[in-house]
Scaffold this motif. Structure first.
Motif, PDB file in Angstrom:
ATOM      1  N   UNK A  54     -36.044  52.599   8.823  1.00 28.32           N
ATOM      2  CA  UNK A  54     -34.703  52.862   8.281  1.00 28.32           C
ATOM      3  C   UNK A  54     -33.653  52.876   9.400  1.00 28.32           C
ATOM      4  N   UNK A  55     -32.435  52.569   9.031  1.00 35.93           N
ATOM      5  CA  UNK A  55     -31.339  52.501   9.999  1.00 35.93           C
ATOM      6  C   UNK A  55     -31.141  53.845  10.701  1.00 35.93           C
ATOM      7  N   UNK A  56     -31.269  54.949   9.961  1.00 34.01           N
ATOM      8  CA  UNK A  56     -31.068  56.269  10.558  1.00 34.01           C
ATOM      9  C   UNK A  56     -32.072  56.543  11.671  1.00 34.01           C
ATOM     10  N   UNK A  57     -33.321  56.171  11.444  1.00 36.49           N
ATOM     11  CA  UNK A  57     -34.344  56.373  12.473  1.00 36.49           C
ATOM     12  C   UNK A  57     -34.096  55.435  13.650  1.00 36.49           C
ATOM     13  N   UNK A  60     -31.519  56.960  15.757  1.00 32.98           N
ATOM     14  CA  UNK A  60     -32.060  58.098  16.513  1.00 32.98           C
ATOM     15  C   UNK A  60     -32.797  57.614  17.754  1.00 32.98           C
ATOM     16  N   UNK A  61     -33.601  56.581  17.593  1.00 33.83           N
ATOM     17  CA  UNK A  61     -34.316  56.022  18.745  1.00 33.83           C
ATOM     18  C   UNK A  61     -33.327  55.434  19.749  1.00 33.83           C
ATOM     19  N   UNK A  62     -32.247  54.861  19.252  1.00 38.16           N
ATOM     20  CA  UNK A  62     -31.216  54.299  20.132  1.00 38.16           C
ATOM     21  C   UNK A  62     -30.571  55.339  21.038  1.00 38.16           C
ATOM     22  N   UNK A  63     -30.693  56.613  20.674  1.00 34.41           N
ATOM     23  CA  UNK A  63     -30.139  57.685  21.507  1.00 34.41           C
ATOM     24  C   UNK A  63     -30.873  57.818  22.832  1.00 34.41           C
ATOM     25  N   UNK A  64     -32.032  57.166  22.957  1.00 32.95           N
ATOM     26  CA  UNK A  64     -32.771  57.220  24.219  1.00 32.95           C
ATOM     27  C   UNK A  64     -32.299  56.166  25.223  1.00 32.95           C
ATOM     28  N   UNK A  65     -31.283  55.400  24.881  1.00 34.27           N
ATOM     29  CA  UNK A  65     -30.777  54.373  25.795  1.00 34.27           C
ATOM     30  C   UNK A  65     -30.424  54.938  27.173  1.00 34.27           C
TER      31      UNK A  65
END
Length: 146
Positions: A54-57, A60-65
Motif C-alpha cells: 500500500x502507498x501508506x506503507x 513509511x519506508x521512504x522515511x528511511x531515506x
C-alpha cells in the motif's frame, strides 16, 4: 519523461528560455549517465513496490531515506555526520521495522523493491553531491583509487 524532455527541448531550443548546453566531455557524459541510471532504477523499483504494498506503507519506508543517505555518504566520501544525527535516525528505522512486522498486507518482494528504491534515491542524492560539485572529479578518483 518523454513529455518533460520534449517540453524542455522546446523551451530551450525554440523559446530560448535558457541557453543550450552541450556535453563537453566523456567524464560529464558519465556523470549524467550515472545519475540518470540511478534515478531510473529508483523510479522503476518504487513503481514495482507499489504493485505489492500500500502507498501508506511505501511512504513509511521512504522515511528511511536519510538513514541510507548517511550510510552512502560515509561509504563514498568518508564524511561522518554528528553522532546526534545518527542517534535521531534510530527511532525512524526502528519505527519502520516495527511497522513492517505489523503491516497486514506485507509482501517480501514488494518490501525489497521499496527498500531498494529508497536506497537508490539516497544514492542519487550522494552521487549528485559528488559528481556535480566542482571538486567531484577529485573525490571520485580518490575514492576509486583506494
Amino acid at each position: 519523461m518523454t513529455a518533460c524532455s520534449l517540453l524542455s527541448y522546446i523551451a530551450i531550443a525554440w523559446m530560448k528560455m535558457v541557453p543550450m548546453q552541450t556535453i563537453r566531455s566523456r567524464v560529464q557524459f558519465f556523470k549524467i549517465s550515472a545519475l540518470s541510471l540511478v534515478f531510473c532504477v529508483s523510479v522503476v523499483f518504487g513503481n514495482i513496490s507499489l504493485r505489492f504494498l500500500p502507498v501508506s506503507f511505501n511512504q513509511a519506508v521512504g522515511a528511511t531515506t536519510p538513514f541510507f543517505t548517511a550510510i552512502f555518504a560515509y561509504l563514498m566520501t568518508l564524511k561522518r555526520e554528528a553522532w546526534l544525527t545518527y542517534l535521531t535516525l534510530v527511532p525512524v528505522v526502528a519505527g519502520v521495522i516495527i511497522a513492517s512486522g505489523g503491516e497486514p498486507s506485507f509482501h517480501l518482494f514488494g518490501f525489497i523493491m521499496c527498500i531498494s528504491a529508497t536506497a537508490a534515491r539516497a544514492l542519487k542524492s550522494v552521487l549528485q553531491g559528488i559528481l556535480l560539485s566542482s571538486e567531484g572529479d577529485y573525490k571520485l578518483v580518490v575514492r576509486i583509487s583506494r
